[in-house]
Design an enzyme around this catalytic site. Structure first.
Site, short mmCIF file in Angstrom:
data_model
loop_
_atom_site.label_atom_id
_atom_site.label_comp_id
_atom_site.label_asym_id
_atom_site.label_seq_id
_atom_site.Cartn_x
_atom_site.Cartn_y
_atom_site.Cartn_z
N ARG A 1 18.21 24.11 6.58
CA ARG A 1 19.64 23.79 6.67
C ARG A 1 20.16 23.20 5.36
O ARG A 1 21.30 23.45 4.98
CB ARG A 1 19.86 22.83 7.85
N SER B 1 18.47 26.85 22.78
CA SER B 1 17.98 27.24 21.46
C SER B 1 18.86 26.68 20.35
O SER B 1 20.03 27.03 20.24
CB SER B 1 17.92 28.77 21.35
N GLN C 1 18.44 27.37 17.33
CA GLN C 1 18.69 28.46 16.37
C GLN C 1 19.97 29.20 16.73
O GLN C 1 20.78 29.51 15.87
CB GLN C 1 17.51 29.42 16.34
N ASP D 1 7.93 23.17 19.95
CA ASP D 1 6.90 23.67 19.02
C ASP D 1 5.56 22.94 19.19
O ASP D 1 4.58 23.28 18.51
CB ASP D 1 7.38 23.51 17.57
N ARG E 1 1.15 27.54 14.03
CA ARG E 1 0.87 26.41 14.93
C ARG E 1 -0.33 26.70 15.84
O ARG E 1 -1.03 25.78 16.26
CB ARG E 1 2.11 26.05 15.75
C1 S3P Z 1 14.30 25.54 15.30
C2 S3P Z 1 14.53 25.67 16.64
C3 S3P Z 1 13.48 26.03 17.62
C4 S3P Z 1 12.08 25.84 17.05
C5 S3P Z 1 11.96 26.37 15.65
C6 S3P Z 1 12.94 25.67 14.73
C7 S3P Z 1 15.43 25.20 14.41
O1 S3P Z 1 13.64 27.39 17.96
O2 S3P Z 1 11.14 26.47 17.88
O3 S3P Z 1 10.66 26.16 15.15
O4 S3P Z 1 15.19 24.80 13.26
O5 S3P Z 1 16.58 25.34 14.85
P1 S3P Z 1 14.66 27.83 19.13
O6 S3P Z 1 16.00 27.44 18.73
O7 S3P Z 1 14.52 29.32 19.23
O8 S3P Z 1 14.16 27.13 20.36
#
Ligand code: S3P
Length: 443
Positions: free
Chosen positions: A24, A165, A167, A321, A398
């Site tokens: 980010r 999520s 992401q 994670d 992981r």
């Molecule tokens: C992350 C969100 C998680 C996580 C990933 C990093 C992020 O994924 O598993 O390692 O930085 O936004 P999801 O949003 O798909 O759950």
């Protein structure tokens, strides 16, 4: 690589920077006006792919001789068309967040990644992003390689997350940066809020409020579009998801005493700490403070017995994670550990429910794998360990580190088939663990 049974770990560890925050910082730095400096950036392969992608889109990014990173951004909406395919390596976060940025820029780009990333679903971001006017042409199942034709006149998005999520939430918010008006995301289960924190820190107007939907509480996040983001100094905390490996290893080895410095304590990331403490883990949280808008603390960890617990589904987003390494702790604990609400584990770097269950089985443990749950029967001491067959890690960093932790705490060594993916998130894992006393060998 093989992890040999290890006696105890001791020493102090400064862990690498947080992967989520590092991605980010580079992205928002590239969308800001002026210079962003980043201290403690994770220099893992995933984040280096994001740096290369932002460069390909026109941001200027340099690392100086002291390890500080400098980003000179192009301003919101100011990125240019890349002249080649962008390779995001192993990084789902990098790919999905970047798709959000690209969706609201008038350019065409092609994204690809390694075999693991090319197998992961992208429709979860391209479906909501299409509503801003972007077009996506992906392989069957919404997979990479994928072409995005960004929107010339992006519309603001209004989206309720169908899966918890960060992401997807972040991709929608990043697309909203270059759309006029308010972009709104609703999440029923809180997920990591690094994007929201950093957007506010760079000068965007973004607010979260609690709302009621169908009798349940949810969060609404509203971002005002087309802000001017200003380059800022960012200090990246140590990654709690990387800290998880020495943390669990130290807990499993009686006599261990390890201090982990400056670990990110964002409440949406600290589910593993809560769970390990419920299992009886001796973890002292000291020197709690704030760095760059994120809570951090030092952790003092002492080895000792653990007890099996039931981990509620509601906790999954805050430790998503960390289930693979929690499963290793569960294997050594007294009694049964039941983990629920794990459906999202099936679409990570590997199908982590399956890879963990298969690997633990191979190491002599009794496992029950449900569609979205995992039950581990703990052996109350050292698990049996490997049986001369390497654990299949499926290009998943992981999974690799989790089974190395298991090997340290087992009766017999545990070998993994491929340690190279560890460099995506924790390039110095082997050396730092060896410095604490871990017995890791190359073959
Ligand atoms: C992350 C969100 C998680 C996580 C990933 C990093 C992020 O994924 O598993 O390692 O930085 O936004 P999801 O949003 O798909 O759950």
């Amino acid at each position: 690589m093989t992890a040999q049974p290890t006696e105890a770990l001791s020493g102090t560890l400064r862990l690498p920077g947080d992967k989520s925050i590092s991605h980010r910082a580079l992205m928002l730095g590239g969308l800001a006006v002026g210079e962003t400096t980043i201290d403690g950036l994770l220099e893992g392969e995933d984040v280096l792919c994001t740096a290369a992608a932002m460069r390909a889109l026109g941001a200027e990014i340099e690392r100086d001789e002291n390890g500080q990173w400098h980003v000179w951004g192009r301003g919101v909406g100011g990125l240019g068309e890349p002249d080649n395919v962008i390779d995001m390596g192993n990084s789902g976060t990098g790919a999905r967040l970047l798709l959000g940025i690209l969706a609201s820029h008038p350019l065409t780009a092609v994204l690809t990644g390694d075999a693991s990333l090319r197998g992961r679903p992208m429709a979860r971001v391209t479906d909501p992003l299409a509503a801003c006017g972007a077009e996506f042409i992906a392989r069957t199942g919404g997979r990479l390689p994928l072409t995005v034709v960004g929107s010339r006149d992006p519309l603001p998005l209004d989206y309720e997350l169908p899966v918890p999520s960060a992401q997807v939430k972040s991709a929608v918010l990043l697309a909203g940066l270059n759309a006029p008006g308010d972009t709104r995301v609703v999440e029923r289960e809180a997920t990591r809020d690094h994007s929201e924190r950093m957007l506010a820190y760079f000068g965007a107007t973004i607010r979260r409020s609690e709302i009621e939907i169908e009798g349940c509480m949810a969060s609404e996040i509203v971002l005002s579009g087309q802000p001017e983001l200003t380059g800022r100094p960012v200090r990246v905390p140590a990654d709690p998801s990387s800290a998880a490996f020495p943390l669990v290893a130290a807990l499993l080895l009686p006599g261990s005493q390890t201090r982990l410095i400056g670990v990110g304590m964002n409440p949406q990331r600290s589910g593993l700490l809560t769970t390990l403490q419920e299992m009886g883990g001796d973890i002292e949280i000291t020197n709690a403070r704030e760095e760059g808008g994120e809570p951090v603390a030092d952790l003092l960890v002492r080895g000792g017995p653990l007890e099996g617990v039931e981990v509620p589904a509601a906790r999954a987003p805050s430790m998503i994670d960390e289930y693979p390494v929690l499963a290793m702790a569960a294997a050594a604990a007294k009694g049964r550990t039941v983990m629920k609400g794990l459906g999202e584990l099936r679409v990570k770097e590997s199908d982590r429910l399956a890879t963990v269950a298969r690997g633990l089985n191979l190491c002599g443990l009794e496992i029950e794998e449900g569609p979205d749950s995992l039950t581990v029967e703990g052996v109350n001491g050292r698990p049996p360990g490997g049986n001369n067959q390497p654990i299949q890690t499926e290009l998943d960093h992981r999974i690799a580190m989790s089974f190395l932790v298991l090997g340290m705490a087992s009766e017999r060594p545990v070998q993994i088939d491929d340690a190279t993916p560890i460099a995506t998130s924790f390039p110095d894992f082997t050396k730092l663990m060896q410095d604490l006393g871990a017995k890791l060998t190359d073959v």
